[in-house]
Design an enzyme around this catalytic site. Structure first.
Site, PDB file in Angstrom:
ATOM      1  N   ARG A  91       0.854  -1.168   0.000  1.00  0.00           N
ATOM      2  CA  ARG A  91       0.000   0.000   0.000  1.00  0.00           C
ATOM      3  C   ARG A  91       0.902   1.233   0.000  1.00  0.00           C
ATOM      4  NH1 ARG A  91      -4.105   2.170   4.665  1.00  0.00           N
ATOM      5  NH2 ARG A  91      -5.038   3.781   3.364  1.00  0.00           N
ATOM      6  N   HIS A 179      -7.867   6.838   0.254  1.00  0.00           N
ATOM      7  CA  HIS A 179      -8.683   5.651   0.582  1.00  0.00           C
ATOM      8  C   HIS A 179      -9.123   4.897  -0.667  1.00  0.00           C
ATOM      9  CE1 HIS A 179      -9.742   7.745   4.592  1.00  0.00           C
ATOM     10  NE2 HIS A 179      -8.891   6.761   4.848  1.00  0.00           N
ATOM     11  N   HIS A 206     -16.018   6.106   3.877  1.00  0.00           N
ATOM     12  CA  HIS A 206     -14.996   5.307   4.565  1.00  0.00           C
ATOM     13  C   HIS A 206     -14.678   6.043   5.864  1.00  0.00           C
ATOM     14  CE1 HIS A 206     -11.372   2.693   4.919  1.00  0.00           C
ATOM     15  NE2 HIS A 206     -11.046   3.694   5.735  1.00  0.00           N
ATOM     16  N   LEU A 207     -15.148   5.488   6.983  1.00  0.00           N
ATOM     17  CA  LEU A 207     -15.008   6.158   8.279  1.00  0.00           C
ATOM     18  C   LEU A 207     -14.157   5.308   9.204  1.00  0.00           C
ATOM     19  CD1 LEU A 207     -18.791   7.112   8.707  1.00  0.00           C
ATOM     20  CD2 LEU A 207     -17.002   8.440   7.549  1.00  0.00           C
ATOM     21  N   GLY A 210      -8.738   7.592   9.690  1.00  0.00           N
ATOM     22  CA  GLY A 210      -8.875   8.546   8.591  1.00  0.00           C
ATOM     23  C   GLY A 210     -10.283   8.402   8.055  1.00  0.00           C
ATOM     24  N   ARG A 239      -7.116  14.347  12.673  1.00  0.00           N
ATOM     25  CA  ARG A 239      -6.908  15.328  11.594  1.00  0.00           C
ATOM     26  C   ARG A 239      -8.097  16.277  11.499  1.00  0.00           C
ATOM     27  NH1 ARG A 239      -5.551  11.125   6.983  1.00  0.00           N
ATOM     28  NH2 ARG A 239      -5.412   9.567   8.627  1.00  0.00           N
ATOM     29  N   ASP A 281     -10.617   8.024  19.535  1.00  0.00           N
ATOM     30  CA  ASP A 281     -11.234   6.722  19.306  1.00  0.00           C
ATOM     31  C   ASP A 281     -12.752   6.802  19.497  1.00  0.00           C
ATOM     32  OD1 ASP A 281     -10.078   3.572  19.446  1.00  0.00           O
ATOM     33  OD2 ASP A 281     -12.149   3.919  20.068  1.00  0.00           O
ATOM     34  N   GLY A 326     -13.734   1.209  10.150  1.00  0.00           N
ATOM     35  CA  GLY A 326     -14.005   0.778  11.533  1.00  0.00           C
ATOM     36  C   GLY A 326     -15.238   1.420  12.136  1.00  0.00           C
ATOM     37  N   ASN A 330     -19.142  -0.383  12.269  1.00  0.00           N
ATOM     38  CA  ASN A 330     -19.478  -0.798  13.641  1.00  0.00           C
ATOM     39  C   ASN A 330     -20.337   0.160  14.451  1.00  0.00           C
ATOM     40  OD1 ASN A 330     -17.881  -3.322  13.827  1.00  0.00           O
ATOM     41  ND2 ASN A 330     -16.197  -1.928  13.378  1.00  0.00           N
ATOM     42  N   GLU A 376      -8.972  -3.762   2.144  1.00  0.00           N
ATOM     43  CA  GLU A 376      -7.912  -3.157   1.325  1.00  0.00           C
ATOM     44  C   GLU A 376      -6.829  -4.178   0.979  1.00  0.00           C
ATOM     45  OE1 GLU A 376      -7.839  -0.376   4.499  1.00  0.00           O
ATOM     46  OE2 GLU A 376      -7.950   1.343   3.138  1.00  0.00           O
TER      47      GLU A 376
HETATM   48  P1  ADP Z   1      -7.778   2.775  10.433  1.00  0.00           P
HETATM   49  O1  ADP Z   1      -8.217   3.985   9.686  1.00  0.00           O
HETATM   50  O2  ADP Z   1      -6.623   3.013  11.348  1.00  0.00           O
HETATM   51  O3  ADP Z   1      -7.692   1.506   9.594  1.00  0.00           O
HETATM   52  P2  ADP Z   1     -10.220   1.577  11.451  1.00  0.00           P
HETATM   53  O4  ADP Z   1     -10.880   1.512  10.107  1.00  0.00           O
HETATM   54  O5  ADP Z   1      -9.883   0.310  12.127  1.00  0.00           O
HETATM   55  O6  ADP Z   1      -8.967   2.534  11.463  1.00  0.00           O
HETATM   56  O7  ADP Z   1     -11.212   2.423  12.396  1.00  0.00           O
HETATM   57  C1  ADP Z   1     -10.863   2.756  13.694  1.00  0.00           C
HETATM   58  C2  ADP Z   1     -12.059   3.486  14.316  1.00  0.00           C
HETATM   59  O8  ADP Z   1     -13.195   2.594  14.341  1.00  0.00           O
HETATM   60  C3  ADP Z   1     -11.818   3.926  15.751  1.00  0.00           C
HETATM   61  O9  ADP Z   1     -12.297   5.248  15.961  1.00  0.00           O
HETATM   62  C4  ADP Z   1     -12.659   2.941  16.535  1.00  0.00           C
HETATM   63  O10 ADP Z   1     -13.113   3.475  17.755  1.00  0.00           O
HETATM   64  C5  ADP Z   1     -13.821   2.730  15.589  1.00  0.00           C
HETATM   65  N1  ADP Z   1     -14.574   1.529  15.974  1.00  0.00           N
HETATM   66  C6  ADP Z   1     -14.187   0.236  15.915  1.00  0.00           C
HETATM   67  N2  ADP Z   1     -15.159  -0.566  16.444  1.00  0.00           N
HETATM   68  C7  ADP Z   1     -16.173   0.251  16.853  1.00  0.00           C
HETATM   69  C8  ADP Z   1     -17.443   0.044  17.468  1.00  0.00           C
HETATM   70  N3  ADP Z   1     -17.879  -1.177  17.787  1.00  0.00           N
HETATM   71  N4  ADP Z   1     -18.212   1.130  17.720  1.00  0.00           N
HETATM   72  C9  ADP Z   1     -17.793   2.380  17.400  1.00  0.00           C
HETATM   73  N5  ADP Z   1     -16.610   2.639  16.818  1.00  0.00           N
HETATM   74  C10 ADP Z   1     -15.807   1.594  16.545  1.00  0.00           C
END
Ligand code: ADP
Length: 389
Positions: A91, A179, A206-207, A210, A239, A281, A326, A330, A376
């Site tokens: 990547r 992304h 994509h949340l 980043g 950011r 987070d 993430g 979720n 990815e």
């Molecule tokens: P990255 O961009 O580093 O790959 P991810 O796609 O893993 O990150 O996303 C990380 C984010 O997802 C964090 O803010 C984390 O708190 C959130 N997250 C993961 N699981 C949950 C959940 N069950 N509820 C709310 N937010 C979540």
């Protein structure tokens, strides 16, 4: 036998690794991650079903990126001694103007990519460190770079340009969007499982740490909330997201901050962390009863909504919304707060399906709302396998 491909995704303090079969549709054999590189680094390796194969503490400050790769490879070899590596897919966040597809890496390409480091200071230097380490570890293997910018390379001019003097656009100061590996995967999933939406106009959010939104028409990106760097658009974990450039001038001229201090603030101390003063987070913020956590989430979801509206304007309509990353995959709360006030746009959420984390969460309005887990690594593995011809 060299019948496998390796994927590498080197971040600022993490290294993700994947072992796949070298097939047109690669099969995952194992995934691993080294977290906290430079600190108390730790390695975990899982098999295709997510069962832990091994963990190893790499010690306080005990691993740089090369050390992390060595440790991950040693553990892989222990569990998959028969797996020869024919290609390594990397990547690489920024491909600049040159690349709208994966590319085989040689010294010349690597030197060009190093020139883009200032455009993606959190990612590009680490991505390229991973490339150098993998070339040393697998001198016979094909090395392939997969770019987060490539999926966005053919935006219409108006979605690609800033209102700056034209020569800056010609020198590459333009909206790249990021992304792209995630959006590429989502486009493929839409084509496979939701062909009607794939043929239409979809805002893909994509949340993760980043965050960005891609306006996708017939599976191709027409607009991204991210711009020249991965700072623009939505507020993110740390950011800033969209910002009046006058604020930057104010911080430098009136507040006496140096460029490095402003950079640190915009990349590392803003967004959800900066607004809440609590955490970057989302899980921590959702669990908090501090009103600043609620305000940070409210700003995050408001900006997502605003940008989906902007994407609807850019795409001249909206047939679907996809949540991924993430948070997108979720957080029922974030999806609810984004979608609930968008009935004017034809968005109607099925509350129970959303809370249950279902794959389709709309209540049958004009706009299909989907949750699709991104992958990815699979996109990188496909490109690495394809490079073997
Ligand atoms: P990255 O961009 O580093 O790959 P991810 O796609 O893993 O990150 O996303 C990380 C984010 O997802 C964090 O803010 C984390 O708190 C959130 N997250 C993961 N699981 C949950 C959940 N069950 N509820 C709310 N937010 C979540």
């Amino acid at each position: 036998m060299t019948d496998h491909v390796l994927t590498l995704n080197a971040g600022s303090s993490s290294l993700k690794i994947g072992l796949f079969t070298a097939a047109a549709e690669p099969e995952v054999r194992a995934t691993g991650a080294v977290e906290r590189i430079g600190g108390a680094a730790a390695l975990t390796l899982e098999d295709a079903a997510g069962a832990t194969l091994g963990t190893r503490d790499l010690g306080e400050g005990g691993a740089d990126h090369a050390g992390a790769l060595d440790a991950a490879l040693a553990m892989l070899r222990e569990h998959f001694p028969e797996a020869g590596i024919a290609a390594v897919g990397h990547r690489v966040v920024h491909g600049g103007q040159d690349h709208d597809a994966p590319v085989r890496l040689d010294d010349a390409v690597l030197a060009r990519l190093a020139e883009l480091e200032p455009f993606a200071p959190l990612h590009q230097p680490h991505n390229l460190a991973g490339v150098r380490a993998a070339r040393a570890a697998f001198p016979e293997a094909v090395q392939v770079a997969c770019f987060d910018t490539a999926f966005h390379r053919h935006h219409p001019f108006v979605n690609d340009v800033f209102g700056l003097p034209r020569e800056l656009y010609d020198r590459g100061v333009r909206r790249y969007g990021f992304h792209g590996l995630s959006y590429d995967y989502i486009a493929g999933e839409l084509a496979r499982a939701h062909p009607a939406l794939h043929a239409g106009r979809v805002a893909v959010a994509h949340l993760g740490n980043g965050a960005s939104i891609c306006g996708m028409v017939q599976g191709r990106s027409v607009a991204s909330t991210m711009g020249f760097t991965a700072l623009d658009g939505l507020p993110m974990g740390t950011r800033v997201g969209q910002l009046d450039p006058g604020v930057v001038l104010h911080l430098i001229e009136q507040e006496g901050m140096s460029a490095a201090e402003v950079t640190g603030m915009l990349y590392k101390r803003s967004g959800l962390l900066g607004l809440s003063g609590i955490s970057n987070d989302m899980r921590t913020l959702e669990a908090s009863d501090d009103p600043r956590a609620d305000e940070a989430i409210a700003y995050f979801t408001f900006r997502i909504r605003r940008e989906i509206g902007a994407m609807a304007a850019a795409m001249e309509g909206l047939d679907g919304i996809v949540f991924t990353g993430g948070i997108g995959e979720n957080s029922a709360r974030v999806r609810r707060e984004v979608c609930a006030p968008m009935s004017w746009l034809g968005v109607a959420l099925d509350a129970a399906a959303n809370e249950a984390g279902a794959a389709r969460i709309d209540a049958g309005g004009d706009v299909g709302v989907l949750v699709i887990p991104t992958d990815e690594e699979r996109v990188i593995a496909r490109a690495a396998a394809a490079a073997l011809g």
